[in-house]
Design an enzyme around this catalytic site. Structure first.
Site: not given
Ligand code: NAD
Ligand code: UGA
Length: 458
Positions: A90, A275
């Site tokens: 994270n 994010c």
């Molecule tokens: P998350 O909090 O769900 O998961 C991160 C995990 O990393 C946690 O379980 C935590 O315990 C673990 N962690 C932290 N430090 C650690 C260490 N030193 N060793 C081992 N484990 C460790 O986060 P996430 O939603 O999976 O997001 C991860 C990254 O991906 C972020 O940078 C986020 O911006 C990016 N991202 C998230 C999404 C999404 O949809 N959630 C989509 C695209 C990119």
């Molecule tokens: C978003 C991006 O879509 C992903 O490509 C990216 O990888 C991710 O963030 C990330 O980096 O974490 P996510 O946040 O999971 O994905 O979901 P989205 O579908 O993008 O929706 C984000 C927010 O915007 C939600 O609260 C959704 O309800 C809102 N939204 C989306 C609107 O209010 N209107 C829209 O037309 C679309």
């Protein structure tokens, strides 16, 4: 079994779990291991109750777990054993010190780099999957090369673009996969290894390569552009409410221009999720760091409009319910930040609930997946809060329904039955514009959509 490649992912969260499950599923001859410092998370991944709700993920885990996909707590052993390491920890917004509430908190990433350095006994490819400020790979490289030895680390950037709720499809059929590397011999060799993995199921024209910095920056920019579209349409929804224009009609008319496109033009209560806000703030911080103040302000306004949108929605509720919510029961339908996920991080529902409680309303929250997280988010907040699974039971005896998540099931509710069970006059605030407003108005509700004329009997 003799596996062709041994892949490790550090961080078993929303990204690490699903993205590695997809690699394991598509590459049965690769061994994929996911580790985490949080032992409960690993236990959950090894159980029938996965730590994240994601449609279709259970099936993939079932097919791979214990065969070529493993979840482990032994970080030291796994770093030693694997040659390719994804880092998916994270990277939240910093809440302390320099850059507080703007910059990315890179402590987890840095700790991971130090762990990799400490336990590695052979050269490795280290892949940034977390979303990071541009130039973070430089920090990783400095840490990973801080002990002079024979072991070499090649750092790649491979940001993840999946969205929650559609992660399985996004991972299986992505618009693109982005791989950033140094344009050196060793950088390109490492890049080729990663391309080999994705080529198993992704056509080559969808695998984009770039330099490291473009890759890191593109991820922040992609999220900023998506969030900007949401703020753009939301800003216009406020103008629609003043002028009797209809935001759905405007979105259709504007979005059918192929240069603009029709996606991400759904007006609502604003974007949530872990994010968008953090990544834009990160971008703003970077721009300020480079003294690009006008650029920073441009992107900051996307977050400001998002906050305005929630404020505007709350004002609408209070004003239309005769200026007071004290002692009134309000049923919140949906707490997750979007449908098809249990994730409530940065969900607009958190702020809206707090504001309703501050107005002394009693709130009854219903959500098909997110009630556990809702209770955690609102723990310690003063006020009368109930959590009820069944939307019909939750709505009974309430003065108002407030739809905060676009769950499909809310489109299919029997609103006549709900109306009959509510206090009259009954109010319905559709924060996602997902239900049939005219029909609910005919049933008897006073209906307040987003960016459209209110339909009221008052
Ligand atoms: P998350 O909090 O769900 O998961 C991160 C995990 O990393 C946690 O379980 C935590 O315990 C673990 N962690 C932290 N430090 C650690 C260490 N030193 N060793 C081992 N484990 C460790 O986060 P996430 O939603 O999976 O997001 C991860 C990254 O991906 C972020 O940078 C986020 O911006 C990016 N991202 C998230 C999404 C999404 O949809 N959630 C989509 C695209 C990119
Ligand atoms: C978003 C991006 O879509 C992903 O490509 C990216 O990888 C991710 O963030 C990330 O980096 O974490 P996510 O946040 O999971 O994905 O979901 P989205 O579908 O993008 O929706 C984000 C927010 O915007 C939600 O609260 C959704 O309800 C809102 N939204 C989306 C609107 O209010 N209107 C829209 O037309 C679309």
């Amino acid at each position: 079994m003799n596996f062709k490649k041994k892949i490790l992912c550090i961080g078993a969260g929303y990204v690490g779990g699903p993205s590695m499950a997809m690699i394991a599923y598509k590459c049965p001859d690769y061994r994929v291991t996911v580790v985490d410092i949080n032992p409960e998370r690993i236990d959950a991944w090894n159980s029938s109750q996965l730590p994240v709700y994601e449609p279709g993920l259970g099936k993939i885990i079932k097919k791979t777990r214990g065969k070529n996909l493993f979840f482990s707590k032994d970080i030291e052993k796994q770093i030693k054993e694997n040659d390719i390491i994804f880092v998916s920890v994270n990277t939240p917004t910093k809440t302390y010190g320099a850059g507080a509430y703007m910059a990315a908190d890179l402590q987890h990433l840095e700790k991971t780099a130090r762990q990799i350095l400490k336990y590695s006994r052979s050269s490795k490819i280290v892949i940034e999957k977390s979303t990071l400020p541009v130039k973070t790979a430089l920090t990783l490289e400095k840490i990973l090369s801080s002990t002079k030895g024979k072991i070499k680390f090649e750092v790649l950037s491979n940001p993840e673009f999946m969205a929650e709720g559609t992660a399985v499809n996004d991972l299986e059929n992505p618009d693109r996969v982005l791989i950033g590397s140094h344009e050196t011999k060793s950088g390109l060799k490492a890049q080729a290894q990663l391309i080999e993995i994705y080529s198993r199921w992704i056509p080559s024209n969808k695998i984009i390569t770039s330099n490291l910095w473009s890759s890191e920056l593109s991820k922040l920019v992609a999220n900023a552009f998506l969030a900007q579209r949401v703020s753009s349409i939301n800003s216009i929804s406020a103008l629609c409410e003043k002028t009797d224009a209809d935001i759905s009609e405007v979105a259709l008319a504007v979005g059918t221009d192929s240069r603009i496109g029709n996606k991400f033009l759904r007006a609502g209560i604003g974007f949530g999720g872990s994010c968008f806000k953090k990544d834009i703030l990160n971008l703003v911080y970077l721009c300020r760091h480079y003294a690009l103040n006008e650029v920073a302000s441009f992107w900051e306004s996307v977050v400001k409009i998002n906050e305005y949108q929630q404020e505007h929605f709350i004002t609408k509720i209070v004003d239309s319910m005769f200026g007071t919510l004290a002692g009134k029961k309000i049923c919140i339908l949906g707490f997750a930040f979007k449908s098809d996920t249990s994730d409530t991080r940065e969900s607009p529902a958190i702020y809206i609930s707090q504001k309703l409680l501050a107005e002394h309303a009693e709130i009854i929250i219903s959500d098909p997946q997110a009630l556990k997280n809702a209770a955690i988010d609102l723990a310690g907040i003063k006020g009368n809060i109930k959590y009820i699974d069944d939307p019909y039971l939750a709505a009974a005896g309430c003065h108002a329904l407030v739809i905060l998540t676009d769950w499909d099931l809310y489109r299919r509710l029997d609103f006549r039955k709900i109306y009959l069970s509510m206090v009259k006059p009954a109010f319905l605030f559709d924060g996602r514009n997902i239900i049939d407003h005219q029909k609910c108005f005919s049933i008897g509700f006073n209906v307040y959509p987003i960016g459209k004329k209110a339909l009221t009997h008052l």
